[in-house]
Design a protein around this motif. Structure first.
Motif, PDB file in Angstrom:
ATOM      1  N   UNK A  63     -61.797 -24.967   4.228  1.00 43.60           N
ATOM      2  CA  UNK A  63     -61.277 -24.399   5.472  1.00 43.60           C
ATOM      3  C   UNK A  63     -60.081 -23.495   5.193  1.00 43.60           C
ATOM      4  N   UNK A  64     -59.291 -23.845   4.196  1.00 49.18           N
ATOM      5  CA  UNK A  64     -58.172 -22.989   3.825  1.00 49.18           C
ATOM      6  C   UNK A  64     -58.601 -21.760   3.049  1.00 49.18           C
ATOM      7  N   UNK A  65     -59.721 -21.844   2.344  1.00 48.05           N
ATOM      8  CA  UNK A  65     -60.191 -20.728   1.529  1.00 48.05           C
ATOM      9  C   UNK A  65     -61.117 -19.787   2.283  1.00 48.05           C
ATOM     10  N   UNK A  66     -62.067 -20.343   3.005  1.00 51.26           N
ATOM     11  CA  UNK A  66     -63.097 -19.545   3.674  1.00 51.26           C
ATOM     12  C   UNK A  66     -62.985 -19.725   5.180  1.00 51.26           C
ATOM     13  N   UNK A  67     -62.349 -18.807   5.836  1.00 50.88           N
ATOM     14  CA  UNK A  67     -62.204 -18.888   7.284  1.00 50.88           C
ATOM     15  C   UNK A  67     -63.449 -18.308   7.946  1.00 50.88           C
ATOM     16  N   UNK A  68     -64.098 -19.084   8.786  1.00 53.41           N
ATOM     17  CA  UNK A  68     -65.301 -18.690   9.536  1.00 53.41           C
ATOM     18  C   UNK A  68     -66.477 -18.296   8.647  1.00 53.41           C
ATOM     19  N   UNK A  69     -66.704 -19.036   7.593  1.00 49.97           N
ATOM     20  CA  UNK A  69     -67.854 -18.804   6.715  1.00 49.97           C
ATOM     21  C   UNK A  69     -68.608 -20.111   6.531  1.00 49.97           C
ATOM     22  N   UNK A  70     -69.237 -20.561   7.587  1.00 45.67           N
ATOM     23  CA  UNK A  70     -69.926 -21.850   7.595  1.00 45.67           C
ATOM     24  C   UNK A  70     -71.092 -21.844   6.614  1.00 45.67           C
ATOM     25  N   UNK A  71     -71.864 -20.756   6.581  1.00 42.81           N
ATOM     26  CA  UNK A  71     -73.026 -20.720   5.706  1.00 42.81           C
ATOM     27  C   UNK A  71     -72.638 -20.698   4.236  1.00 42.81           C
ATOM     28  N   UNK A  72     -71.522 -20.058   3.921  1.00 41.08           N
ATOM     29  CA  UNK A  72     -71.048 -20.061   2.534  1.00 41.08           C
ATOM     30  C   UNK A  72     -70.695 -21.485   2.112  1.00 41.08           C
ATOM     31  N   UNK A  73     -69.994 -22.194   2.975  1.00 40.36           N
ATOM     32  CA  UNK A  73     -69.611 -23.570   2.679  1.00 40.36           C
ATOM     33  C   UNK A  73     -70.843 -24.460   2.570  1.00 40.36           C
ATOM     34  N   UNK A  74     -71.796 -24.302   3.481  1.00 42.47           N
ATOM     35  CA  UNK A  74     -73.007 -25.119   3.443  1.00 42.47           C
ATOM     36  C   UNK A  74     -73.796 -24.869   2.160  1.00 42.47           C
ATOM     37  N   UNK A  75     -74.002 -23.601   1.813  1.00 48.30           N
ATOM     38  CA  UNK A  75     -74.789 -23.292   0.616  1.00 48.30           C
ATOM     39  C   UNK A  75     -74.055 -23.717  -0.658  1.00 48.30           C
ATOM     40  N   UNK A  76     -72.741 -23.530  -0.694  1.00 46.94           N
ATOM     41  CA  UNK A  76     -71.965 -23.954  -1.856  1.00 46.94           C
ATOM     42  C   UNK A  76     -72.022 -25.472  -2.029  1.00 46.94           C
ATOM     43  N   UNK A  77     -71.886 -26.200  -0.925  1.00 43.07           N
ATOM     44  CA  UNK A  77     -71.960 -27.657  -0.986  1.00 43.07           C
ATOM     45  C   UNK A  77     -73.362 -28.125  -1.380  1.00 43.07           C
ATOM     46  N   UNK A  78     -74.387 -27.468  -0.856  1.00 44.35           N
ATOM     47  CA  UNK A  78     -75.761 -27.841  -1.194  1.00 44.35           C
ATOM     48  C   UNK A  78     -76.056 -27.599  -2.673  1.00 44.35           C
ATOM     49  N   UNK A  79     -75.657 -26.454  -3.178  1.00 43.93           N
ATOM     50  CA  UNK A  79     -75.913 -26.130  -4.583  1.00 43.93           C
ATOM     51  C   UNK A  79     -75.130 -27.067  -5.508  1.00 43.93           C
ATOM     52  N   UNK A  80     -73.856 -27.278  -5.200  1.00 44.37           N
ATOM     53  CA  UNK A  80     -73.039 -28.122  -6.065  1.00 44.37           C
ATOM     54  C   UNK A  80     -73.481 -29.577  -6.051  1.00 44.37           C
ATOM     55  N   UNK A  81     -73.844 -30.098  -4.882  1.00 43.38           N
ATOM     56  CA  UNK A  81     -74.303 -31.483  -4.840  1.00 43.38           C
ATOM     57  C   UNK A  81     -75.655 -31.638  -5.528  1.00 43.38           C
ATOM     58  N   UNK A  82     -76.509 -30.629  -5.434  1.00 42.61           N
ATOM     59  CA  UNK A  82     -77.796 -30.680  -6.137  1.00 42.61           C
ATOM     60  C   UNK A  82     -77.595 -30.644  -7.647  1.00 42.61           C
ATOM     61  N   UNK A  83     -76.704 -29.790  -8.104  1.00 41.64           N
ATOM     62  CA  UNK A  83     -76.431 -29.711  -9.544  1.00 41.64           C
ATOM     63  C   UNK A  83     -75.813 -31.012 -10.043  1.00 41.64           C
ATOM     64  N   UNK A  84     -74.869 -31.569  -9.287  1.00 38.26           N
ATOM     65  CA  UNK A  84     -74.232 -32.816  -9.698  1.00 38.26           C
ATOM     66  C   UNK A  84     -75.209 -33.968  -9.772  1.00 38.26           C
TER      67      UNK A  84
END
Length: 136
Positions: A63-84
């Motif tokens: 929220x502090x880094x990406x203001x109003x970029x919900x899809x960026x956060x969703x895709x980043x979280x999805x990719x990172x959790x899948x990789x982990x």
């Protein structure tokens, strides 16, 4: 949801906080997926609570880094959790403790649920941050 001082620090050192959020999602999605799925062997309520707290922290960093970029956060979280999660499965392939978690629904459902939870926390934090700055 956190104070303005936290978001100012995030804005001052963006790279360090982005790296922290990436590490939180990457490692905790890999470490904890065997402990946080209710109904499966190994479920632990403390691990679930700790994971939710750390995902809340990562969402507030986003929220502090990406203001109003919900899809960026969703895709980043999805990719990172899948990789982990994939990284943990690759490292422990054939372990007896992972037999209960070898399901199609766990493979695809857990990263998606992680991304949705982080995105919900992000949306709430982003909404709260916009209200604080709007009314100040």
């Amino acid at each position: 949801m956190l104070s303005e001082q936290f978001y100012e620090r995030v804005g001052d050192s963006r790279t360090a906080f982005l790296l922290l959020a990436v590490c939180i999602i990457l490692f905790y999605s890999g470490i904890t997926f065997t402990f946080v799925i209710p109904g499966l062997k190994g479920f632990n309520l403390f691990s679930l609570s700790l994971t939710l707290f750390l995902y809340f922290l990562a969402a507030n960093i986003f929220a502090g880094l990406f203001l109003d970029k919900v899809w960026v956060v969703f895709m980043l979280a999805l990719i990172l959790s899948s990789i982990g999660m994939g990284w943990r499965l690759w490292l422990e392939w054939g372990e007896f403790s992972l037999v209960d978690h070898m399901r199609f629904s766990v493979y695809f459902g857990y990263p998606f649920v992680c991304a949705v939870v982080i995105t919900i926390f992000y949306f709430l934090s982003n909404h709260s941050l916009k209200q604080k700055t709007h009314w100040s």
